[in-house]
Write a protein that holds these residues in place. Structure first.
Motif, PDB file in Angstrom:
ATOM      1  N   GLY A 284       0.870  -0.692  -0.204  1.00 26.52           N
ATOM      2  CA  GLY A 284      -0.051   0.572  -0.053  1.00 26.52           C
ATOM      3  C   GLY A 284       0.903   1.089  -0.092  1.00 26.52           C
ATOM      4  N   PRO A 285       0.494   2.087   0.189  1.00 25.47           N
ATOM      5  CA  PRO A 285       0.606   3.421  -0.772  1.00 25.47           C
ATOM      6  C   PRO A 285       1.819   4.299   0.934  1.00 25.47           C
ATOM      7  N   MET A 286       2.891   4.958   0.859  1.00 26.51           N
ATOM      8  CA  MET A 286       2.905   5.854   1.489  1.00 26.51           C
ATOM      9  C   MET A 286       2.441   6.422   3.155  1.00 26.51           C
ATOM     10  N   GLY A 287       2.187   5.748   3.888  1.00 24.85           N
ATOM     11  CA  GLY A 287       1.288   6.472   4.849  1.00 24.85           C
ATOM     12  C   GLY A 287      -0.368   5.416   5.348  1.00 24.85           C
TER      13      GLY A 287
ATOM     14  N   ALA B 153      10.711  -4.977   5.160  1.00 21.22           N
ATOM     15  CA  ALA B 153      11.974  -4.408   4.158  1.00 21.22           C
ATOM     16  C   ALA B 153      12.580  -3.492   4.459  1.00 21.22           C
ATOM     17  N   ASP B 154      11.735  -2.105   4.042  1.00 15.72           N
ATOM     18  CA  ASP B 154      12.831  -0.449   4.146  1.00 15.72           C
ATOM     19  C   ASP B 154      13.893  -0.632   6.059  1.00 15.72           C
ATOM     20  N   ALA B 155      13.311  -1.522   6.640  1.00 15.79           N
ATOM     21  CA  ALA B 155      13.955  -1.428   7.847  1.00 15.79           C
ATOM     22  C   ALA B 155      15.237  -2.550   7.783  1.00 15.79           C
TER      23      ALA B 155
ATOM     24  N   ASP C  97      20.637   5.522   6.230  1.00 11.82           N
ATOM     25  CA  ASP C  97      18.881   5.502   6.044  1.00 11.82           C
ATOM     26  C   ASP C  97      17.939   6.037   4.388  1.00 11.82           C
ATOM     27  N   ILE C  98      17.076   5.306   3.667  1.00  8.15           N
ATOM     28  CA  ILE C  98      16.606   5.288   2.499  1.00  8.15           C
ATOM     29  C   ILE C  98      17.041   6.271   2.431  1.00  8.15           C
ATOM     30  N   PRO C  99      16.502   7.781   2.216  1.00  6.11           N
ATOM     31  CA  PRO C  99      17.293   8.870   1.759  1.00  6.11           C
ATOM     32  C   PRO C  99      18.430   9.202   1.456  1.00  6.11           C
TER      33      PRO C  99
ATOM     34  N   ILE D  78      19.998   6.424   0.554  1.00  4.40           N
ATOM     35  CA  ILE D  78      20.321   5.342  -0.609  1.00  4.40           C
ATOM     36  C   ILE D  78      19.937   6.096  -1.963  1.00  4.40           C
ATOM     37  N   PHE D  79      18.603   6.993  -2.008  1.00  4.75           N
ATOM     38  CA  PHE D  79      18.314   7.637  -2.705  1.00  4.75           C
ATOM     39  C   PHE D  79      19.236   8.910  -3.814  1.00  4.75           C
ATOM     40  N   GLU D  80      20.326   8.953  -2.128  1.00  2.00           N
ATOM     41  CA  GLU D  80      21.122  10.525  -2.466  1.00  2.00           C
ATOM     42  C   GLU D  80      22.135  10.019  -3.313  1.00  2.00           C
TER      43      GLU D  80
ATOM     44  N   GLY E 147      18.853   1.936  -7.840  1.00  2.00           N
ATOM     45  CA  GLY E 147      20.000   1.630  -7.304  1.00  2.00           C
ATOM     46  C   GLY E 147      18.920   1.368  -5.591  1.00  2.00           C
ATOM     47  N   PHE E 148      17.832   2.387  -4.942  1.00  2.00           N
ATOM     48  CA  PHE E 148      17.130   1.461  -3.914  1.00  2.00           C
ATOM     49  C   PHE E 148      16.732   0.400  -4.884  1.00  2.00           C
ATOM     50  N   ARG E 149      15.351   1.011  -5.600  1.00  2.00           N
ATOM     51  CA  ARG E 149      14.341  -0.268  -5.993  1.00  2.00           C
ATOM     52  C   ARG E 149      15.698  -1.474  -6.757  1.00  2.00           C
TER      53      ARG E 149
ATOM     54  N   ALA F  24       6.420  -5.827   6.097  1.00  2.00           N
ATOM     55  CA  ALA F  24       5.803  -4.461   5.460  1.00  2.00           C
ATOM     56  C   ALA F  24       6.855  -4.431   4.034  1.00  2.00           C
ATOM     57  N   THR F  25       6.314  -4.149   3.046  1.00  2.00           N
ATOM     58  CA  THR F  25       6.650  -3.336   2.224  1.00  2.00           C
ATOM     59  C   THR F  25       6.978  -1.622   2.435  1.00  2.00           C
ATOM     60  N   GLY F  26       8.032  -1.013   0.749  1.00  2.00           N
ATOM     61  CA  GLY F  26       7.841  -0.098   0.315  1.00  2.00           C
ATOM     62  C   GLY F  26       6.678   0.016  -0.629  1.00  2.00           C
ATOM     63  N   GLY F  27       6.030   1.303  -0.611  1.00  2.00           N
ATOM     64  CA  GLY F  27       5.300   1.820  -1.512  1.00  2.00           C
ATOM     65  C   GLY F  27       5.380   1.440  -2.703  1.00  2.00           C
ATOM     66  N   GLY F  28       6.491   1.442  -3.218  1.00  2.00           N
ATOM     67  CA  GLY F  28       6.969   1.420  -4.429  1.00  2.00           C
ATOM     68  C   GLY F  28       7.304   0.118  -4.377  1.00  2.00           C
ATOM     69  N   VAL F  29       7.202  -1.638  -4.306  1.00  2.00           N
ATOM     70  CA  VAL F  29       7.693  -2.231  -4.478  1.00  2.00           C
ATOM     71  C   VAL F  29       7.209  -2.564  -5.023  1.00  2.00           C
TER      72      VAL F  29
ATOM     73  N   ARG G 268      11.693  11.165   6.216  1.00  2.00           N
ATOM     74  CA  ARG G 268      12.363   9.833   4.965  1.00  2.00           C
ATOM     75  C   ARG G 268      11.752   9.458   4.293  1.00  2.00           C
ATOM     76  N   ARG G 269      11.087  10.689   3.891  1.00  2.00           N
ATOM     77  CA  ARG G 269      10.573   9.258   2.564  1.00  2.00           C
ATOM     78  C   ARG G 269      10.754  10.358   1.253  1.00  2.00           C
ATOM     79  N   PRO G 270      12.633  10.154   0.516  1.00  2.00           N
ATOM     80  CA  PRO G 270      12.493  11.015  -0.453  1.00  2.00           C
ATOM     81  C   PRO G 270      11.780  12.315  -1.204  1.00  2.00           C
ATOM     82  N   LEU G 271      10.923  10.773  -1.823  1.00  2.00           N
ATOM     83  CA  LEU G 271      10.059  10.882  -3.019  1.00  2.00           C
ATOM     84  C   LEU G 271       9.390  12.391  -2.846  1.00  2.00           C
ATOM     85  N   LEU G 272       8.428  11.938  -1.359  1.00  2.00           N
ATOM     86  CA  LEU G 272       7.661  13.053  -0.832  1.00  2.00           C
ATOM     87  C   LEU G 272       8.390  14.039  -0.734  1.00  2.00           C
TER      88      LEU G 272
ATOM     89  N   ILE H 183      -0.906   5.803 -10.327  1.00  2.00           N
ATOM     90  CA  ILE H 183      -0.421   5.123 -10.995  1.00  2.00           C
ATOM     91  C   ILE H 183      -0.077   3.746  -9.886  1.00  2.00           C
ATOM     92  N   ARG H 184      -0.821   3.727  -9.046  1.00  2.00           N
ATOM     93  CA  ARG H 184       0.162   2.249  -8.170  1.00  2.00           C
ATOM     94  C   ARG H 184      -1.071   1.661  -7.742  1.00  2.00           C
ATOM     95  N   ASP H 185      -2.164   2.034  -7.383  1.00  2.00           N
ATOM     96  CA  ASP H 185      -3.298   1.260  -7.128  1.00  2.00           C
ATOM     97  C   ASP H 185      -4.165   0.713  -7.777  1.00  2.00           C
TER      98      ASP H 185
HETATM   99  C1  S3P Z   1       8.860   4.320  -1.682  1.00  2.00           C
HETATM  100  C2  S3P Z   1       8.295   4.189   0.118  1.00  2.00           C
HETATM  101  C3  S3P Z   1       8.691   3.957   1.425  1.00  2.00           C
HETATM  102  C4  S3P Z   1       9.981   4.374   0.637  1.00  2.00           C
HETATM  103  C5  S3P Z   1      10.909   4.704  -0.773  1.00  2.00           C
HETATM  104  C6  S3P Z   1       9.794   4.824  -1.260  1.00  2.00           C
HETATM  105  C7  S3P Z   1       7.410   4.665  -2.427  1.00  2.00           C
HETATM  106  O1  S3P Z   1       8.087   3.196   2.145  1.00  2.00           O
HETATM  107  O2  S3P Z   1       9.818   2.124   0.389  1.00  2.00           O
HETATM  108  O3  S3P Z   1      10.891   5.774  -0.155  1.00  2.00           O
HETATM  109  O4  S3P Z   1       8.396   4.759  -3.731  1.00  2.00           O
HETATM  110  O5  S3P Z   1       6.535   5.368  -2.214  1.00  2.00           O
HETATM  111  P1  S3P Z   1       7.359   3.411   2.847  1.00  2.00           P
HETATM  112  O6  S3P Z   1       5.561   3.316   2.162  1.00  2.00           O
HETATM  113  O7  S3P Z   1       6.999   2.561   4.369  1.00  2.00           O
HETATM  114  O8  S3P Z   1       6.833   5.300   3.825  1.00  2.00           O
END
Ligand code: S3P
Length: 166
Positions: free
Chosen positions: A8-11, A32-34, A43-45, A47-49, A55-57, A76-81, A115-119, A135-137
């Motif tokens: 599901g989405p972030m948040g 998974a992110d932890a 931290d994730i930011p 890795i994005f940097e 690279g993160f994907r 628990a997965t990240g929102g972009g999985v 902690r969320r580079p995409l936002l 896009i993701r729904d």
């Molecule tokens: C992302 C969501 C984040 C994390 C990364 C990318 C995304 O996880 O994997 O910042 O692409 O939606 P959360 O869904 O736990 O915030």
């Protein structure tokens, strides 16, 4: 037995609900992110940097593959999985709970997060969440065994709903 995976989405509350669900089901909880942060030591930011989103994907895909080889976990997965087709194929082999939370709620819960580079990138974060949701729904729906419609649910109620849905 197949694993239980929260998408599901972030948040959306994936980690919180996965943790509660794992306790009730007496399974191990894994985030998974932890786990990526623990292994890389950053931290994730960061890795994005240094590696960019690609690279993160790549790390995310490798981590997903590895973790889903375990048994009886609640993950628990990240929102972009769901963005990568190979991840979606893998997810479909497990019991996937999609936490379908409205954008307003996603925004409320991520507003203060750094902690969320995409936002945190330039642009309006609420619009970004809307774009990502469009896009993701369908992709979350594609992999979902069960869709949980969530809105302002208390964690206990959400965990109970997830358990009942399983
Ligand atoms: C992302 C969501 C984040 C994390 C990364 C990318 C995304 O996880 O994997 O910042 O692409 O939606 P959360 O869904 O736990 O915030």
């Amino acid at each position: 037995m197949e694993n239980v995976v929260l998408v599901g989405p972030m948040g959306a509350g994936k980690s919180t609900i996965a943790r509660g669900l794992a306790a009730v089901l007496k399974r191990s909880f894994v985030d998974a992110d932890a786990e990526i942060e623990r292994r890389t030591g950053v931290d994730i930011p960061t890795i994005f940097e240094f590696e960019g989103e690609e690279g993160f994907r790549q790390r995310e895909t490798e981590m997903l593959r590895e973790l889903l080889e375990r048994e009886n976990i609640v993950l628990a997965t990240g929102g972009g999985v769901v963005m990568r087709p190979e991840n979606r194929e893998l997810l479909k082999q497990h019991c996937v709970l999609y936490l379908r939370v409205p954008v307003a709620e996603q925004f409320r819960r991520t507003r203060k997060s750094r902690r969320r580079p995409l936002l945190n990138a330039a642009g309006d974060p609420r619009q970004r969440l809307e774009e990502l949701f469009r896009i993701r729904d369908p992709l979350y729906q594609e992999v979902a065994t069960i869709v949980l419609q969530g809105r302002n649910q208390r964690v206990r109620d959400a965990v109970r709903a997830a358990c009942e849905a399983l």
